[in-house]
Design a protein around this motif. Structure first.
Motif, PDB file in Angstrom:
ATOM      1  N   THR A  16      45.297  33.803  34.785  1.00 40.08           N
ATOM      2  CA  THR A  16      45.477  35.021  35.575  1.00 40.08           C
ATOM      3  C   THR A  16      44.817  34.884  36.936  1.00 40.08           C
ATOM      4  OG1 THR A  16      45.517  36.322  33.543  1.00 40.08           O
ATOM      5  CG2 THR A  16      45.136  37.519  35.578  1.00 40.08           C
ATOM      6  N   VAL A  17      43.623  34.307  36.967  1.00 40.42           N
ATOM      7  CA  VAL A  17      42.925  34.099  38.238  1.00 40.42           C
ATOM      8  C   VAL A  17      43.733  33.160  39.129  1.00 40.42           C
ATOM      9  CG1 VAL A  17      40.834  33.165  39.306  1.00 40.42           C
ATOM     10  CG2 VAL A  17      40.657  34.588  37.263  1.00 40.42           C
ATOM     11  N   ARG A  18      44.281  32.096  38.568  1.00 41.82           N
ATOM     12  CA  ARG A  18      45.106  31.169  39.368  1.00 41.82           C
ATOM     13  C   ARG A  18      46.340  31.878  39.928  1.00 41.82           C
ATOM     14  NH1 ARG A  18      43.586  27.440  35.347  1.00 41.82           N
ATOM     15  NH2 ARG A  18      45.504  27.802  34.168  1.00 41.82           N
ATOM     16  N   ALA A  19      46.985  32.707  39.118  1.00 42.71           N
ATOM     17  CA  ALA A  19      48.175  33.429  39.578  1.00 42.71           C
ATOM     18  C   ALA A  19      47.822  34.384  40.712  1.00 42.71           C
ATOM     19  CB  ALA A  19      48.815  34.195  38.423  1.00 42.71           C
ATOM     20  N   LEU A  20      46.718  35.104  40.569  1.00 46.16           N
ATOM     21  CA  LEU A  20      46.308  36.043  41.616  1.00 46.16           C
ATOM     22  C   LEU A  20      45.921  35.301  42.887  1.00 46.16           C
ATOM     23  CD1 LEU A  20      45.907  38.945  42.407  1.00 46.16           C
ATOM     24  CD2 LEU A  20      43.674  38.900  41.302  1.00 46.16           C
ATOM     25  N   ASN A  46      31.806  37.855  41.006  1.00 51.91           N
ATOM     26  CA  ASN A  46      31.927  36.410  40.829  1.00 51.91           C
ATOM     27  C   ASN A  46      33.325  35.887  41.145  1.00 51.91           C
ATOM     28  OD1 ASN A  46      29.251  36.308  39.938  1.00 51.91           O
ATOM     29  ND2 ASN A  46      29.856  36.675  37.826  1.00 51.91           N
ATOM     30  N   LEU A  47      34.332  36.746  41.117  1.00 52.23           N
ATOM     31  CA  LEU A  47      35.713  36.326  41.356  1.00 52.23           C
ATOM     32  C   LEU A  47      36.114  36.329  42.824  1.00 52.23           C
ATOM     33  CD1 LEU A  47      37.591  38.175  38.483  1.00 52.23           C
ATOM     34  CD2 LEU A  47      37.190  35.723  38.689  1.00 52.23           C
ATOM     35  N   LYS A  48      35.440  37.105  43.648  1.00 51.27           N
ATOM     36  CA  LYS A  48      35.900  37.303  45.021  1.00 51.27           C
ATOM     37  C   LYS A  48      36.091  35.997  45.791  1.00 51.27           C
ATOM     38  CE  LYS A  48      31.471  38.102  47.209  1.00 51.27           C
ATOM     39  NZ  LYS A  48      30.555  39.064  47.754  1.00 51.27           N
ATOM     40  N   GLY A  49      35.127  35.096  45.722  1.00 47.37           N
ATOM     41  CA  GLY A  49      35.242  33.829  46.437  1.00 47.37           C
ATOM     42  C   GLY A  49      36.368  32.962  45.915  1.00 47.37           C
ATOM     43  N   ARG A  50      36.536  32.932  44.593  1.00 47.78           N
ATOM     44  CA  ARG A  50      37.616  32.136  44.002  1.00 47.78           C
ATOM     45  C   ARG A  50      38.983  32.654  44.408  1.00 47.78           C
ATOM     46  NH1 ARG A  50      35.930  32.326  37.937  1.00 47.78           N
ATOM     47  NH2 ARG A  50      38.131  31.877  37.662  1.00 47.78           N
ATOM     48  N   LEU A  51      39.066  33.952  44.719  1.00 42.99           N
ATOM     49  CA  LEU A  51      40.343  34.546  45.110  1.00 42.99           C
ATOM     50  C   LEU A  51      40.546  34.569  46.630  1.00 42.99           C
ATOM     51  CD1 LEU A  51      40.405  37.515  42.591  1.00 42.99           C
ATOM     52  CD2 LEU A  51      41.670  35.361  42.447  1.00 42.99           C
ATOM     53  N   GLY A  52      39.519  34.157  47.375  1.00 37.57           N
ATOM     54  CA  GLY A  52      39.651  34.107  48.835  1.00 37.57           C
ATOM     55  C   GLY A  52      39.277  35.396  49.539  1.00 37.57           C
ATOM     56  N   PHE A  53      38.423  36.201  48.924  1.00 36.68           N
ATOM     57  CA  PHE A  53      37.999  37.463  49.526  1.00 36.68           C
ATOM     58  C   PHE A  53      36.502  37.451  49.787  1.00 36.68           C
ATOM     59  CE2 PHE A  53      42.027  38.372  47.651  1.00 36.68           C
ATOM     60  CZ  PHE A  53      42.638  39.191  48.591  1.00 36.68           C
ATOM     61  N   ALA A  56      33.988  42.666  47.193  1.00 38.36           N
ATOM     62  CA  ALA A  56      34.585  43.116  45.937  1.00 38.36           C
ATOM     63  C   ALA A  56      33.807  44.303  45.406  1.00 38.36           C
ATOM     64  CB  ALA A  56      34.572  41.994  44.909  1.00 38.36           C
ATOM     65  N   PHE A  57      34.528  45.156  44.691  1.00 41.83           N
ATOM     66  CA  PHE A  57      33.898  46.263  43.982  1.00 41.83           C
ATOM     67  C   PHE A  57      34.643  46.432  42.668  1.00 41.83           C
ATOM     68  CE2 PHE A  57      33.682  50.665  42.637  1.00 41.83           C
ATOM     69  CZ  PHE A  57      32.306  50.816  42.549  1.00 41.83           C
ATOM     70  N   GLY A  58      33.905  46.623  41.578  1.00 37.83           N
ATOM     71  CA  GLY A  58      34.538  46.785  40.277  1.00 37.83           C
ATOM     72  C   GLY A  58      34.020  47.973  39.514  1.00 37.83           C
ATOM     73  N   VAL A  59      34.906  48.593  38.767  1.00 43.00           N
ATOM     74  CA  VAL A  59      34.558  49.657  37.828  1.00 43.00           C
ATOM     75  C   VAL A  59      34.694  49.034  36.446  1.00 43.00           C
ATOM     76  CG1 VAL A  59      35.156  51.929  36.936  1.00 43.00           C
ATOM     77  CG2 VAL A  59      35.452  51.443  39.377  1.00 43.00           C
TER      78      VAL A  59
END
Length: 114
Positions: A16-20, A46-53, A56-59
């Motif tokens: 899913t991370v790769r697809a996003l 932890n995901l923001k850098g891997r996704l290129g952002f 990040a903010f999460g609920v």
């Protein structure tokens, strides 16, 4: 300003991370709103850098369902206003278009329970 929204049914899966990440490279969104992350809010960071952002903010999810996250690039002037279990609300200033609100909401299947 480009916004990508996705109900992913769990973003912890590497596939899913790769697809996003692939969709983010293709479409170059300024913001990505993801619902049904099934993650704790702190894990989104932890995901923001891997996704290129840059931001990040999460609920956090409740149990094995729900969860929201919003990723955005550093050139975006975004301020978080409020958040709840099913919604993230922020204020965006876009130099070309002015200012306004960005609302990411997940309604779920049974709307009366939200």
């Amino acid at each position: 300003m480009k916004i990508l929204c996705w109900n992913c049914w769990g973003i912890g899966n590497p596939q899913t991370v790769r697809a996003l990440r692939r969709w983010s490279k293709i479409h170059c969104p300024d913001f990505v709103f993801v619902s049904e992350t099934k993650l704790a809010g702190k894990d989104v960071e932890n995901l923001k850098g891997r996704l290129g952002f840059d931001h990040a903010f999460g609920v956090s999810s409740t149990g094995c369902s729900e969860g929201l996250c919003l990723f955005w690039k550093s050139h975006c002037d975004f301020s978080l206003i409020e958040f709840y279990t099913h919604v993230i609300v922020g204020y965006v200033v876009d130099g070309a278009r002015g200012r306004g609100h960005l609302v990411g909401e997940y309604g779920g299947r049974e709307r009366e329970n939200n």
